[in-house]
Write an enzyme that holds these catalytic residues in place. Structure first.
Site, PDB file in Angstrom:
ATOM      1  N   LYS A  33       0.846  -1.194   0.000  1.00 21.87           N
ATOM      2  CA  LYS A  33       0.000   0.000   0.000  1.00 21.87           C
ATOM      3  C   LYS A  33       0.882   1.245   0.000  1.00 21.87           C
ATOM      4  CE  LYS A  33      -0.437   0.212   5.049  1.00 21.87           C
ATOM      5  NZ  LYS A  33      -1.369   0.316   6.192  1.00 21.87           N
ATOM      6  N   TYR A 250      18.299  29.132   7.328  1.00 22.73           N
ATOM      7  CA  TYR A 250      17.124  29.769   7.912  1.00 22.73           C
ATOM      8  C   TYR A 250      17.188  29.749   9.439  1.00 22.73           C
ATOM      9  CZ  TYR A 250      14.648  29.934   3.432  1.00 22.73           C
ATOM     10  OH  TYR A 250      14.267  30.208   2.146  1.00 22.73           O
TER      11      TYR A 250
END
EC number: 5.1.1.1
Length: 353
Positions: A33, A250
Site C-alpha cells: 500500500k 534559515y
C-alpha cells in the site's frame, strides 16, 4: 540533471520477504500500500511476483494498478470497499476485501454478485480503530455466511503495540482475538511486521509484513538481518567556507563554533527529507561519515565537509540507506521510518536487482 536519486534494491526486497516468510512460517501477504511505502508498488510487486503468496493494499485503485501491471496473485483490500459500486470490480478482479464495519456487510447483502467473495473479517482486539468487537464478531460472521454471497472468511486483527515487546498489550490483544473468534472456522491473520519478528504466538495462517519488507526494522535493537531497500542520495552542488561565529541557513539555527567547510546538497523537505532533522543528523559523503548542519530548506540542505578535504562539488551524499540507518534519521527528526519513506518524491527512482 539534478543529482537527487532513490536507489531501490529489489534483491534486498526479496531477501526481506523471504526472511519474513521464514520467521512466520505460514503464508505472507507483501504489503505494498501507499505505493509500496514510497518504493513503487508496481515495480516492487513485480519483483516479488514469483514468490509472494499475495499482496495487500489499502483500497481498490491501488489493487487495480497492480492488476493492470500483470499481478495475478491474491490482493487484499485492507480498507475494504467504500461503496457498493466497488463490489462489481472487486469480484471481476478477484480481490479479497476486508470487512470492518456493518455498512460493508449491508453492501454485500444487497449486492448482485457474479460469484461469491472471499473476504477478511476484521476483529477489533484493542487497537480501537476499525473492526468488530466481542460478540459482534460472531454476529458479523453469521450475517456474511447467511448472505450466501461470501466464500472463505479469513479472520484478522491488527496490533497497536507489537513493536514494544516489554508491554503486555499485544498479549492482551491475542487473548481478546481468541475469545472473539472462538468456534469460528477459517484462516487467521494476525502478524504485522513487528509481530512477525517478535511475537511467535501471533504466527497463524497469513502474515502481513509491511515496513520490514523495506528494511526498516520495527523492533528495538534492529538485529533481525533486514536489508535496506531504498538508499536516498544526492550530490554536493556548491561548497562554502564558513568563518567561526558565522550563521548558516534559515533561522541561523547553526552557528559555526570554528571555521567550517560546508557542502550544499540538492535535497530538501520538498523531496521528502525531514525539515525537523537536527544538526548532527548523520550523512555519508563519498563513503565517509559526516553530518547535517543548518536547517533543511525546501530544495537544499547543508552538510559539514570540514574533515573531508577530498569532498567537493559532485560528491555523493547518502541521506539514508545502506550506510545511514533510516530509523536513526527518523528518530532524530521526531518521526518514524514509515513517514520518511512514504514522503519521498521529486527524485529519480533507479531500480536494480
Amino acid at each position: 540533471m539534478r543529482p537527487a536519486t532513490a536507489l531501490i534494491d529489489l534483491d534486498a526486497l526479496r531477501h526481506n520477504y523471504r526472511l519474513a516468510r521464514s520467521r512466520h512460517g505460514g503464508r505472507a501477504l507483501a504489503v505494498v500500500k501507499a505505493n509500496a511505502y514510497g518504493h513503487g508498488a508496481v515495480r516492487c510487486a513485480q519483483a516479488l511476483a514469483a514468490e509472494a503468496d499475495g499482496f495487500a493494499v489499502a483500497f481498490l485503485d491501488e489493487a487495480l494498478e497492480l492488476r493492470a501491471a500483470g499481478i495475478t496473485q491474491t490482493i487484499v483490500l485492507l480498507e475494504g470497499v467504500f461503496d457498493a459500486a466497488e463490489l462489481e470490480q472487486v469480484v471481476a478482479h478477484g480481490l479479497w476485501p476486508v470487512v470492518h464495519h456493518a455498512a460493508q456487510i449491508e453492501m454485500i447483502e444487497q449486492a448482485a454478485l457474479a460469484r461469491p467473495l472471499d473476504i477478511w473479517l476484521k476483529v477489533n482486539s484493542g487497537m480501537n480503530r476499525a473492526g468488530f468487537v466481542g460478540d459482534a464478531v460472531g454476529s458479523a460472521w453469521q450475517r456474511l455466511r447467511a448472505s450466501g454471497k461470501v466464500g472463505e472468511i479469513t479472520l484478522m486483527t491488527h496490533f497497536a503495540r507489537a513493536d514494544e515487546p516489554q508491554v503486555i498489550a499485544t498479549a492482551e490483544q491475542l487473548a481478546d482475538f481468541d475469545t472473539a473468534t472462538r468456534g469460528l472456522p477459517g484462516p487467521r491473520s494476525l502478524a504485522n511486521s513487528a509481530a512477525v519478528l517478535g511475537w511467535p504466538d501471533a504466527h497463524a495462517d497469513w502474515a502481513r509484513p509491511g515496513i520490514l519488507l523495506y528494511g526498516a526494522d520495527p523492533m528495538p535493537g534492529e538485529g533481525n538481518g533486514l536489508q535496506p531497500v531504498m538508499t536516498l542520495e544526492s550530490g554536493v552542488i556548491a561548497v562554502r567556507d564558513l568563518a567561526a561565529g558565522a550563521p548558516l541557513g534559515y533561522g541561523a539555527r547553526y552557528v559555526a563554533e570554528r571555521p567550517r567547510r560546508i557542502g550544499l546538497v540538492a535535497m530538501g523537505y520538498a523531496d521528502g527529507y525531514p525539515r525537523s532533522a537536527p544538526d548532527g543528523t548523520p550523512v555519508v559523503v563519498d563513503g565517509q561519515p559526516s553530518m547535517l548542519v543548518g536547517r533543511v530548506s525546501m530544495d537544499m540542505l547543508t552538510v559539514d565537509l570540514t574533515d573531508l578535504p577530498q569532498a567537493g562539488i559532485g560528491s555523493r551524499v547518502e541521506l539514508w540507506g545502506r550506510q545511514v540507518p533510516i530509523n536513526q534519521v527518523a528518530a532524530g527528526a521526531g518521526t518514524i521510518a514509515y513517514e520518511l519513506l512514504c514522503n519521498v518524491k521529486r527524485v529519480v527512482f533507479r531500480y536494480r536487482g
